[in-house]
Design a protein around this motif. Structure first.
Motif, PDB file in Angstrom:
ATOM      1  N   ARG A 130     -85.400  -7.874  44.298  1.00 27.35           N
ATOM      2  CA  ARG A 130     -84.316  -8.257  43.548  1.00 27.35           C
ATOM      3  C   ARG A 130     -83.345  -7.387  42.962  1.00 27.35           C
ATOM      4  NH1 ARG A 130     -85.821 -13.839  42.837  1.00 27.35           N
ATOM      5  NH2 ARG A 130     -86.067 -14.541  44.835  1.00 27.35           N
ATOM      6  N   GLN A 131     -84.223  -6.380  42.406  1.00 33.06           N
ATOM      7  CA  GLN A 131     -83.339  -5.182  41.799  1.00 33.06           C
ATOM      8  C   GLN A 131     -84.381  -3.889  41.927  1.00 33.06           C
ATOM      9  OE1 GLN A 131     -80.507  -5.164  40.344  1.00 33.06           O
ATOM     10  NE2 GLN A 131     -80.396  -7.401  40.333  1.00 33.06           N
ATOM     11  N   PRO A 132     -83.713  -2.879  41.588  1.00 34.23           N
ATOM     12  CA  PRO A 132     -84.581  -1.708  41.853  1.00 34.23           C
ATOM     13  C   PRO A 132     -85.689  -1.424  40.719  1.00 34.23           C
ATOM     14  CG  PRO A 132     -82.500  -1.110  40.589  1.00 34.23           C
ATOM     15  CD  PRO A 132     -82.570  -2.463  41.002  1.00 34.23           C
ATOM     16  N   PHE A 134     -72.122  -3.403  49.461  1.00 34.05           N
ATOM     17  CA  PHE A 134     -72.973  -4.531  50.273  1.00 34.05           C
ATOM     18  C   PHE A 134     -72.594  -4.548  51.672  1.00 34.05           C
ATOM     19  CE2 PHE A 134     -73.637  -6.302  45.657  1.00 34.05           C
ATOM     20  CZ  PHE A 134     -74.966  -5.873  45.591  1.00 34.05           C
ATOM     21  N   HIS A 135     -72.660  -3.438  52.375  1.00 33.78           N
ATOM     22  CA  HIS A 135     -71.901  -3.621  53.740  1.00 33.78           C
ATOM     23  C   HIS A 135     -72.550  -4.536  54.549  1.00 33.78           C
ATOM     24  CE1 HIS A 135     -75.757  -1.670  55.066  1.00 33.78           C
ATOM     25  NE2 HIS A 135     -75.543  -1.241  56.220  1.00 33.78           N
ATOM     26  N   GLU A 136     -73.606  -5.001  54.422  1.00 29.17           N
ATOM     27  CA  GLU A 136     -74.263  -5.978  55.483  1.00 29.17           C
ATOM     28  C   GLU A 136     -73.624  -7.421  55.272  1.00 29.17           C
ATOM     29  OE1 GLU A 136     -76.501  -5.094  57.767  1.00 29.17           O
ATOM     30  OE2 GLU A 136     -77.840  -6.846  58.079  1.00 29.17           O
ATOM     31  N   THR A 155     -74.084 -13.035  37.648  1.00 25.49           N
ATOM     32  CA  THR A 155     -75.318 -12.775  38.395  1.00 25.49           C
ATOM     33  C   THR A 155     -74.964 -11.386  39.012  1.00 25.49           C
ATOM     34  OG1 THR A 155     -74.163 -13.429  40.600  1.00 25.49           O
ATOM     35  CG2 THR A 155     -75.024 -15.028  39.200  1.00 25.49           C
ATOM     36  N   ARG A 156     -76.125 -11.070  39.804  1.00 26.49           N
ATOM     37  CA  ARG A 156     -76.109  -9.649  40.588  1.00 26.49           C
ATOM     38  C   ARG A 156     -75.953 -10.028  41.929  1.00 26.49           C
ATOM     39  NH1 ARG A 156     -78.054  -5.422  36.691  1.00 26.49           N
ATOM     40  NH2 ARG A 156     -77.712  -4.064  38.456  1.00 26.49           N
ATOM     41  N   ALA A 157     -75.399 -11.230  42.260  1.00 24.98           N
ATOM     42  CA  ALA A 157     -75.560 -11.623  43.696  1.00 24.98           C
ATOM     43  C   ALA A 157     -74.534 -10.611  44.631  1.00 24.98           C
ATOM     44  CB  ALA A 157     -74.531 -12.990  43.885  1.00 24.98           C
ATOM     45  N   GLY A 172     -72.321  -2.862  44.867  1.00 28.89           N
ATOM     46  CA  GLY A 172     -73.473  -2.918  44.003  1.00 28.89           C
ATOM     47  C   GLY A 172     -74.034  -1.959  43.104  1.00 28.89           C
ATOM     48  N   LEU A 173     -74.725  -1.924  42.288  1.00 24.41           N
ATOM     49  CA  LEU A 173     -75.456  -0.802  41.428  1.00 24.41           C
ATOM     50  C   LEU A 173     -76.826  -0.988  41.165  1.00 24.41           C
ATOM     51  CD1 LEU A 173     -74.018   0.920  39.191  1.00 24.41           C
ATOM     52  CD2 LEU A 173     -74.231  -0.931  37.571  1.00 24.41           C
ATOM     53  N   SER A 174     -77.320   0.233  41.161  1.00 26.30           N
ATOM     54  CA  SER A 174     -78.823   0.238  41.334  1.00 26.30           C
ATOM     55  C   SER A 174     -79.491   1.660  40.643  1.00 26.30           C
ATOM     56  CB  SER A 174     -79.689   0.158  42.452  1.00 26.30           C
ATOM     57  OG  SER A 174     -79.321  -1.016  43.228  1.00 26.30           O
ATOM     58  N   VAL A 175     -80.293   1.496  39.926  1.00 22.33           N
ATOM     59  CA  VAL A 175     -80.755   2.480  39.354  1.00 22.33           C
ATOM     60  C   VAL A 175     -82.094   3.185  40.035  1.00 22.33           C
ATOM     61  CG1 VAL A 175     -82.151   1.690  37.445  1.00 22.33           C
ATOM     62  CG2 VAL A 175     -81.384   3.907  37.006  1.00 22.33           C
ATOM     63  N   LEU A 177     -86.225   1.841  44.955  1.00 21.82           N
ATOM     64  CA  LEU A 177     -84.873   1.536  45.682  1.00 21.82           C
ATOM     65  C   LEU A 177     -84.880  -0.106  45.940  1.00 21.82           C
ATOM     66  CD1 LEU A 177     -83.802   2.968  49.029  1.00 21.82           C
ATOM     67  CD2 LEU A 177     -85.988   3.432  47.977  1.00 21.82           C
ATOM     68  N   ASP A 178     -83.803  -0.638  45.849  1.00 21.17           N
ATOM     69  CA  ASP A 178     -83.649  -2.135  46.411  1.00 21.17           C
ATOM     70  C   ASP A 178     -82.420  -2.248  47.444  1.00 21.17           C
ATOM     71  OD1 ASP A 178     -81.474  -1.468  44.713  1.00 21.17           O
ATOM     72  OD2 ASP A 178     -81.553  -3.542  43.872  1.00 21.17           O
ATOM     73  N   LEU A 179     -82.438  -1.039  48.225  1.00 27.03           N
ATOM     74  CA  LEU A 179     -81.256  -0.938  48.972  1.00 27.03           C
ATOM     75  C   LEU A 179     -81.679  -1.074  50.507  1.00 27.03           C
ATOM     76  CD1 LEU A 179     -79.731   2.311  47.470  1.00 27.03           C
ATOM     77  CD2 LEU A 179     -78.990  -0.267  47.029  1.00 27.03           C
ATOM     78  N   GLY A 206     -79.109   2.234  55.636  1.00 26.45           N
ATOM     79  CA  GLY A 206     -77.683   2.239  56.093  1.00 26.45           C
ATOM     80  C   GLY A 206     -76.778   1.928  55.057  1.00 26.45           C
ATOM     81  N   THR A 207     -77.065   1.610  53.881  1.00 24.11           N
ATOM     82  CA  THR A 207     -76.206   1.377  52.736  1.00 24.11           C
ATOM     83  C   THR A 207     -75.251   2.511  52.313  1.00 24.11           C
ATOM     84  OG1 THR A 207     -77.724  -0.369  51.909  1.00 24.11           O
ATOM     85  CG2 THR A 207     -76.102   0.764  50.275  1.00 24.11           C
ATOM     86  N   PRO A 208     -73.990   2.243  52.414  1.00 25.98           N
ATOM     87  CA  PRO A 208     -72.979   3.430  52.038  1.00 25.98           C
ATOM     88  C   PRO A 208     -72.947   3.477  50.634  1.00 25.98           C
ATOM     89  CG  PRO A 208     -72.074   1.489  53.360  1.00 25.98           C
ATOM     90  CD  PRO A 208     -73.265   1.075  52.934  1.00 25.98           C
TER      91      PRO A 208
HETATM   92  N1  SAH Z   1     -79.209  -3.747  42.220  1.00 21.17           N
HETATM   93  C1  SAH Z   1     -77.888  -4.227  43.152  1.00 21.17           C
HETATM   94  C2  SAH Z   1     -78.258  -5.316  43.987  1.00 21.17           C
HETATM   95  C3  SAH Z   1     -78.839  -6.403  43.514  1.00 21.17           C
HETATM   96  S1  SAH Z   1     -78.681  -7.589  44.731  1.00 21.17           S
HETATM   97  C4  SAH Z   1     -77.034  -4.684  41.992  1.00 21.17           C
HETATM   98  O1  SAH Z   1     -77.454  -5.424  40.874  1.00 21.17           O
HETATM   99  O2  SAH Z   1     -75.934  -4.504  42.320  1.00 21.17           O
HETATM  100  C5  SAH Z   1     -80.322  -7.353  45.333  1.00 21.17           C
HETATM  101  C6  SAH Z   1     -80.034  -7.815  47.157  1.00 21.17           C
HETATM  102  O3  SAH Z   1     -79.227  -6.810  47.740  1.00 21.17           O
HETATM  103  C7  SAH Z   1     -81.438  -7.336  47.628  1.00 21.17           C
HETATM  104  O4  SAH Z   1     -82.244  -8.413  47.763  1.00 21.17           O
HETATM  105  C8  SAH Z   1     -80.908  -7.156  49.216  1.00 21.17           C
HETATM  106  O5  SAH Z   1     -81.250  -8.236  50.097  1.00 21.17           O
HETATM  107  C9  SAH Z   1     -79.421  -6.797  48.895  1.00 21.17           C
HETATM  108  N2  SAH Z   1     -78.811  -5.875  49.568  1.00 21.17           N
HETATM  109  C10 SAH Z   1     -79.282  -4.611  49.334  1.00 21.17           C
HETATM  110  N3  SAH Z   1     -78.451  -3.540  50.136  1.00 21.17           N
HETATM  111  C11 SAH Z   1     -77.753  -4.396  50.639  1.00 21.17           C
HETATM  112  C12 SAH Z   1     -76.555  -3.860  51.510  1.00 21.17           C
HETATM  113  N4  SAH Z   1     -76.313  -2.538  51.856  1.00 21.17           N
HETATM  114  N5  SAH Z   1     -75.836  -4.912  51.889  1.00 21.17           N
HETATM  115  C13 SAH Z   1     -75.850  -6.367  51.726  1.00 21.17           C
HETATM  116  N6  SAH Z   1     -76.956  -6.608  50.909  1.00 21.17           N
HETATM  117  C14 SAH Z   1     -77.794  -5.548  50.333  1.00 21.17           C
END
Ligand code: SAH
Length: 235
Positions: A24-26, A63-65, A91-93, A101-104, A124-126, A129-131
């Motif tokens: 859920r987080q990095p 969150f390209h997906e 939330t970090r949804a 999205g933001l990840s360290v 990583l939590d990515l 293919g994440t842009p």
């Molecule tokens: N640290 C980031 C992400 C938190 S949500 C933030 O706080 O913004 C974490 C979830 O993002 C993961 O469980 C994964 O399922 C989802 N995720 C990661 N990369 C993604 C992407 N490229 N597109 C859609 N969802 C993604």
């Protein structure tokens, strides 16, 4: 002006090939190692000069997906069992007005390989293919706030799940010289219990599969125990 356009500065190569089982987080699984491959015209050595002096980086990404799935003002964080609603900005949804999205992540190395500028990163939590939209160095004096309050997610999630591996799975892991931490990595991914909340209530043995790197991993869940039955290489 209320609309802005951004350029993708690179893409992530990640062991996580599907959303299922991504932490859920990095930082929760340091053994997750990947790459940020810088895209043209940003693939210039000058653009990262000095970056190696920083141990960690902030990555701003799309969150390209899930970007085309829209958003809603309230979400049900899985952390709260999927039943309690919170405001999306509490939330970090992934489903947000702007799917950013933001990840360290940890910066392990900067390399040039086959004419590509690559940042080797871990924790990583990515998704693969994440842009990536931007990279910023992590500044401990300002970014690390030990007395900050973490709301409904005040501590790293923990589970009582245990993990075992079949002999085939253990031997397979030992043979992967390119991924010396594969067994620990898989164990940590399963230990976090990636199942959706409603499946956690189910009785009896459940069967799951996922891809990490280019390995297909099959396991069963019984109560609070995961057993990896088989790992195979994807062709
Ligand atoms: N640290 C980031 C992400 C938190 S949500 C933030 O706080 O913004 C974490 C979830 O993002 C993961 O469980 C994964 O399922 C989802 N995720 C990661 N990369 C993604 C992407 N490229 N597109 C859609 N969802 C993604």
């Amino acid at each position: 002006m209320n609309e802005y356009q951004f350029n993708v500065i690179g893409h992530i190569k990640s062991p996580y090939k599907q959303k299922f089982a991504i932490p859920r987080q990095p930082g929760l699984i340091p053994e997750a190692s990947g790459q940020l491959v810088i895209a043209a015209p940003f693939n210039d050595e000058a653009i990262v000069r000095g970056i190696e002096a920083f141990s960690h980086l902030w990555l701003v990404f799309v969150f390209h997906e899930t970007a085309d799935k829209g958003w809603s003002p309230m979400v049900r964080p899985p952390r709260l069992g999927g039943n309690t609603r919170k405001g999306v900005f509490a939330t970090r949804a992934t489903f947000r007005p702007n799917p950013i999205g933001l990840s360290v992540v940890k910066l392990d190395k900067v390399v040039w390989k086959n004419g590509q500028l690559i940042l080797e990163i871990s924790g990583l939590d990515l998704l693969d293919g994440t842009p990536i939209l931007d990279i910023k160095p992590y500044l401990p004096y300002s970014d690390a706030l030990p007395s900050a309050k973490g709301g409904f997610a005040d501590a790293a999630p923990s589970t009582a799940m245990t993990v075992s591996m079949s002999e085939q799975a253990r031997i397979f892991c030992q043979q992967q010289q390119q991924h010396p931490h594969l067994q620990v990595f898989i164990e940590k991914v399963l230990k976090q219990d990636p199942r959706p909340p409603y499946k956690k209530q189910r009785e009896g043995e459940q069967h799951y599969g996922m891809t990490l790197y280019d390995f297909n991993i099959k396991w069963t869940v019984n109560g609070e125990h995961n057993h990896v039955t088989e790992i195979t290489q994807l062709l």
